[in-house]
Design an enzyme around this catalytic site. Structure first.
Site, PDB file in Angstrom:
ATOM      1  N   GLU A  64       1.664  18.097 -43.420  1.00 21.45           N
ATOM      2  CA  GLU A  64       2.510  18.771 -44.414  1.00 21.45           C
ATOM      3  C   GLU A  64       3.957  18.294 -44.359  1.00 21.45           C
ATOM      4  OE1 GLU A  64       1.608  23.413 -45.316  1.00 21.45           O
ATOM      5  OE2 GLU A  64       1.959  22.949 -43.231  1.00 21.45           O
ATOM      6  N   ARG A  95      10.164  27.740 -53.674  1.00 26.10           N
ATOM      7  CA  ARG A  95       8.999  27.933 -54.547  1.00 26.10           C
ATOM      8  C   ARG A  95       8.640  26.690 -55.354  1.00 26.10           C
ATOM      9  NH1 ARG A  95       8.054  33.661 -55.706  1.00 26.10           N
ATOM     10  NH2 ARG A  95       6.892  32.935 -57.501  1.00 26.10           N
ATOM     11  N   ASN A 115       6.867  30.731 -65.257  1.00 21.67           N
ATOM     12  CA  ASN A 115       6.115  30.437 -64.048  1.00 21.67           C
ATOM     13  C   ASN A 115       4.669  30.830 -64.325  1.00 21.67           C
ATOM     14  OD1 ASN A 115       5.257  29.971 -61.425  1.00 21.67           O
ATOM     15  ND2 ASN A 115       5.859  32.004 -60.718  1.00 21.67           N
ATOM     16  N   GLY A 116       3.735  29.955 -64.031  1.00 17.97           N
ATOM     17  CA  GLY A 116       2.330  30.253 -64.309  1.00 17.97           C
ATOM     18  C   GLY A 116       1.695  29.111 -65.073  1.00 17.97           C
ATOM     19  N   CYS A 158       6.909  28.081 -59.237  1.00 20.64           N
ATOM     20  CA  CYS A 158       8.249  27.889 -59.776  1.00 20.64           C
ATOM     21  C   CYS A 158       9.110  29.113 -59.489  1.00 20.64           C
ATOM     22  CB  CYS A 158       8.183  27.683 -61.279  1.00 20.64           C
ATOM     23  SG  CYS A 158       7.066  26.374 -61.748  1.00 20.64           S
ATOM     24  N   LYS A 181       0.067  21.070 -40.018  1.00 22.49           N
ATOM     25  CA  LYS A 181       1.530  21.091 -39.866  1.00 22.49           C
ATOM     26  C   LYS A 181       2.071  19.666 -39.904  1.00 22.49           C
ATOM     27  CE  LYS A 181       2.566  24.304 -40.590  1.00 22.49           C
ATOM     28  NZ  LYS A 181       1.642  25.372 -40.884  1.00 22.49           N
ATOM     29  N   LYS A 196       5.807  26.907 -51.543  1.00 25.27           N
ATOM     30  CA  LYS A 196       5.496  27.977 -50.591  1.00 25.27           C
ATOM     31  C   LYS A 196       4.397  28.896 -51.111  1.00 25.27           C
ATOM     32  CE  LYS A 196       6.506  30.431 -46.906  1.00 25.27           C
ATOM     33  NZ  LYS A 196       5.919  29.794 -45.727  1.00 25.27           N
ATOM     34  N   HIS A 217     -19.737  12.321 -33.669  1.00 26.08           N
ATOM     35  CA  HIS A 217     -20.563  12.162 -34.880  1.00 26.08           C
ATOM     36  C   HIS A 217     -19.793  11.449 -35.986  1.00 26.08           C
ATOM     37  CE1 HIS A 217     -23.537  14.572 -32.913  1.00 26.08           C
ATOM     38  NE2 HIS A 217     -22.638  15.514 -32.706  1.00 26.08           N
ATOM     39  N   GLU A 260      -4.781  23.615 -37.634  1.00 29.08           N
ATOM     40  CA  GLU A 260      -3.435  24.031 -38.013  1.00 29.08           C
ATOM     41  C   GLU A 260      -2.396  22.993 -37.537  1.00 29.08           C
ATOM     42  OE1 GLU A 260      -2.157  25.998 -40.017  1.00 29.08           O
ATOM     43  OE2 GLU A 260      -0.137  26.412 -39.321  1.00 29.08           O
ATOM     44  N   TRP A 309       7.887  23.529 -59.933  1.00 26.57           N
ATOM     45  CA  TRP A 309       6.838  22.829 -59.189  1.00 26.57           C
ATOM     46  C   TRP A 309       5.846  22.387 -60.258  1.00 26.57           C
ATOM     47  CZ3 TRP A 309       1.548  23.078 -58.313  1.00 26.57           C
ATOM     48  CH2 TRP A 309       1.070  22.365 -57.207  1.00 26.57           C
TER      49      TRP A 309
HETATM   50  C1  G6P Z   1       0.635  26.952 -49.774  1.00 24.38           C
HETATM   51  C2  G6P Z   1       1.603  26.819 -48.614  1.00 24.38           C
HETATM   52  C3  G6P Z   1       0.834  26.933 -47.300  1.00 24.38           C
HETATM   53  C4  G6P Z   1       0.063  28.248 -47.263  1.00 24.38           C
HETATM   54  C5  G6P Z   1      -0.881  28.368 -48.462  1.00 24.38           C
HETATM   55  C6  G6P Z   1      -1.503  29.753 -48.560  1.00 24.38           C
HETATM   56  O1  G6P Z   1      -0.184  25.840 -49.831  1.00 24.38           O
HETATM   57  O2  G6P Z   1       2.284  25.577 -48.677  1.00 24.38           O
HETATM   58  O3  G6P Z   1       1.746  26.877 -46.225  1.00 24.38           O
HETATM   59  O4  G6P Z   1      -0.665  28.335 -46.086  1.00 24.38           O
HETATM   60  O5  G6P Z   1      -0.157  28.145 -49.670  1.00 24.38           O
HETATM   61  O6  G6P Z   1      -0.497  30.669 -48.867  1.00 24.38           O
HETATM   62  P1  G6P Z   1      -0.558  32.210 -48.619  1.00 24.38           P
HETATM   63  O7  G6P Z   1       0.748  32.728 -49.128  1.00 24.38           O
HETATM   64  O8  G6P Z   1      -1.722  32.732 -49.415  1.00 24.38           O
HETATM   65  O9  G6P Z   1      -0.738  32.442 -47.167  1.00 24.38           O
END
Ligand code: G6P
Length: 616
Positions: free
Chosen positions: A496, A27, A100-101, A2, A493, A611, A512, A489, A74
């Site tokens: 996501e 956030r 937040n938390g 948040c 992407k 994020k 497999h 990755e 969030w």
């Molecule tokens: C969230 C973000 C991802 C990121 C992950 C780890 O899930 O949406 O994009 O890779 O956190 O975040 P960090 O800040 O620890 O790299």
């Protein structure tokens, strides 16, 4: 997670709070709210959805006041709704709080309050805090700051909070534990933020609160900071630091989205992550932040890499870099699993935590475990001054600059660059690399920004591939060796930001199981640059074609074999095999980006994501 912003000063708080919410929206963005201290008391506006919704709602309403708190959420406890949006208020409406938390013992606390007749309005854990503080204040007949300290001593979990109360309309109270909170000190004004984004426009002078700190902020008195863990309630003088953040870094700079801007910033991000770390004259690679612990790293029995999400993929790339160059075993762990697994850790292990934000709760917990069990704990993170930067013994910043798009792009390539530098520096000192290989890798690393730049020129071509992929419900990404993490990755992407189901696999592994999914409707994106397993990948592609799968390939310039087997191909410049992830990941980012645009998705704020995941 948040976003928190608060203001106390001489100006109208509303535009500053709203601007701050917009900057913090990455956030969390499922609901937003604002509470303003007005002559009649606290006025509160909340809305489900984006900050824009709140702004529209507030148009033509009374938003006067020079003290206020605001929040973009969030959801953790309770669905996104107006009721669950912050701020939360005491029953009599005299006190408002944003958080937040996570309050981990909220069920017990809530029950105690309910037993005393408190009526809750929301399903959140946060609401417990405001009722608890009010309850303590009323019962103990203490000041609000004292009540906050007493109440927080009963709270288990993490919090960054800001509180205003009608009882003292010139006072703002803040507190933090386990998730960051900054107080920006302006000219006769204070701007509080869960990070520097809402603050930097007004001041660069900031106080980072420590865990357990409670700050009392007034215009007519110096800030008072005490700590909930200090039984004597002594005040300490705040340590003022300079925020390392520029406003321009937080703007879109002519791009339609942050994500596209950040994709295009990669040549610079990779260059910046190498800046000052390679000395060609002296023939050394040196990461200043880890020098003190370098001997421990050179003597390491094993490297344990912990991370989440995209950072975990960078860790998988590092596994290849470290094992190939430094010749020390590497284990790469999801931080969330590692922390609850009672892992075996030796004192001569080196734990490397990787995180863009430096605030990911699970990664921070893994750092704590590493420290407790006596390992050397090194951090690689992007956000200067983040919790990880402070909690690890030493570390290196990735120096990619602020990343706002929720899906990581430039921070991923910057992380790989730092990890490559780390491996090279250790390998040279250990003598596990030949000087010719060392020089070749440095040379290739230095050429990476230009090579990334040249891949960016293929955007239009990738857009055409995106037209095809966007019509499919699924996609499979394959790679081998150091490009297997790139396949993971690429799949991450795509899912996501475009919400297309995608899986990443080591190319040989599909026989497999996953090969059962191959048919004419399954695009298979194969990351297949020149590498020692190239011929094996060719065979894997044959197996897919035999089952009528459609191949989209990422190959090295001049490739003739795989190109002929593919419906679409993107060519990337030649670079040392170990560094190929720096170029092969770029087309996959652009592909996911365009698929998401075609499908009308919000690439910067994908649904359900945030994020920085500061809750476990
Ligand atoms: C969230 C973000 C991802 C990121 C992950 C780890 O899930 O949406 O994009 O890779 O956190 O975040 P960090 O800040 O620890 O790299």
């Amino acid at each position: 997670m948040c976003g928190i912003v608060a203001y106390l000063g001489q100006k109208e708080a509303y535009p500053i709070l709203l601007g701050g919410l917009h900057r913090l929206e990455y956030r969390g963005y499922d609901s937003a709210g604002i509470a303003l201290m007005q002559s009649s008391g606290i006025t509160m506006y909340k809305k489900k959805g984006r900050v824009d919704e709140l702004q529209k709602f507030c148009n033509n309403l009374d938003t006067s006041g020079s003290l206020g708190i605001a929040h973009t959420r969030w959801a953790t406890h309770g669905e996104p709704s107006e009721q669950n949006a912050h701020p939360h208020v005491s029953e009599d409406g005299s006190m408002a709080l944003i958080h937040n938390g996570i309050v981990e013992n909220y069920i017990i606390l809530k029950q105690q309050l309910v037993n005393q007749g408190v009526i809750f309005q929301s399903d959140t854990d946060t609401e417990v805090l405001v009722h608890l503080i009010k309850n303590v204040q009323d019962k103990e007949k203490v000041s609000l700051p004292e009540a906050v300290i007493i109440a927080l001593r009963m709270v288990e979990g993490t919090y960054a909070i800001a509180i205003i109360s009608k009882d003292d309309p010139n006072q703002l109270i803040v507190a933090k534990k386990g998730t960051p909170l900054l107080i920006g000190i302006g000219d006769n004004e204070y701007i509080i933020g869960s990070d520097g984004a809402p603050i930097v426009e007004y001041t660069k002078q900031v106080i980072y609160l420590e865990d357990g700190d409670v700050g009392v902020i007034r215009i007519d008195k110096p800030i008072q900071i005490s700590n909930v863990n200090d039984s004597k309630n002594l005040h300490r003088s705040p340590y003022i630091q300079t925020l390392e953040l520029n406003l321009e870094q937080l703007e879109k700079g002519g791009f339609d989205t942050y994500m596209l801007k950040e994709i295009y910033e990669q040549p610079k991000a990779v260059r910046d992550s190498m800046r000052g770390r390679i000395n060609l004259e002296k023939d050394v690679v040196s990461l200043g932040g880890i020098l003190e612990y370098e001997q421990k790293m050179l003597n390491a029995r094993r490297f344990i890499i912990v991370a989440c999400g995209t950072s975990w993929h960078a860790g998988l790339v590092a596994e290849h870099l470290f094992e190939t160059l430094v010749r020390v075993p590497v284990e790469v762990e999801y931080a969330s699993e590692f922390r609850y697994r009672n892992p075996v850790i030796y004192e001569d292990d080196v734990l490397i935590a990787i995180s863009q934000s430096g605030e990911t709760a699970d990664t921070l917990a893994a750092v704590e475990i590493g420290k407790k069990r006596g390992a050397t704990v090194i951090g690689i993170c992007n956000v200067v001054g983040s919790t990880m930067a402070r909690e690890t013994m030493a570390g290196s910043y990735s120096h990619a600059g602020p990343e706002i798009g929720v899906a990581c792009t430039k921070t991923f390539t910057a992380q790989i660059t730092v990890l490559a530098l780390m491996a090279l520096s250790l390998a040279k000192k250990k003598g596990t690399i030949s000087m010719s290989q060392y020089h070749k890798l440095i040379n290739d690393l230095e050429s990476a920004p230009d090579k990334i730049e040249s891949v960016l020129h293929y955007e239009q071509q990738i857009q055409r591939i995106a037209q095809y992929v966007a019509t499919k419900p699924n996609a499979m990404f394959l790679g081998r060796g150091v490009n297997f993490p790139i396949a993971l990755e690429g799949a991450l992407k795509l899912k996501e930001i475009s919400y297309i189901h995608a899986e990443g696999y080591p190319a040989a592994e599909i026989k497999h199981g996953p090969i059962a999914l191959i048919d004419t409707n399954m695009p298979v994106i194969v990351v297949a640059p020149e590498q020692h397993t190239y011929d094996k990948v060719v065979s894997n592609i044959q197996e897919i074609i035999a089952r009528k799968g459609t191949i989209i390939s990422i190959v090295t310039e001049g490739d003739s074999v795989i190109k002929k087997m593919s419906k679409f191909t993107i060519e990337v410049p030649k670079i040392d095999e170990l560094l190929t992830p720096l170029v092969t990941t770029i087309p996959l980012q652009i592909l996911a980006y365009h698929v998401a645009l075609i499908r009308d998705c919000d690439v910067d704020k994908p649904r359900n994501l945030a994020k920085s995941v500061s809750v476990e």
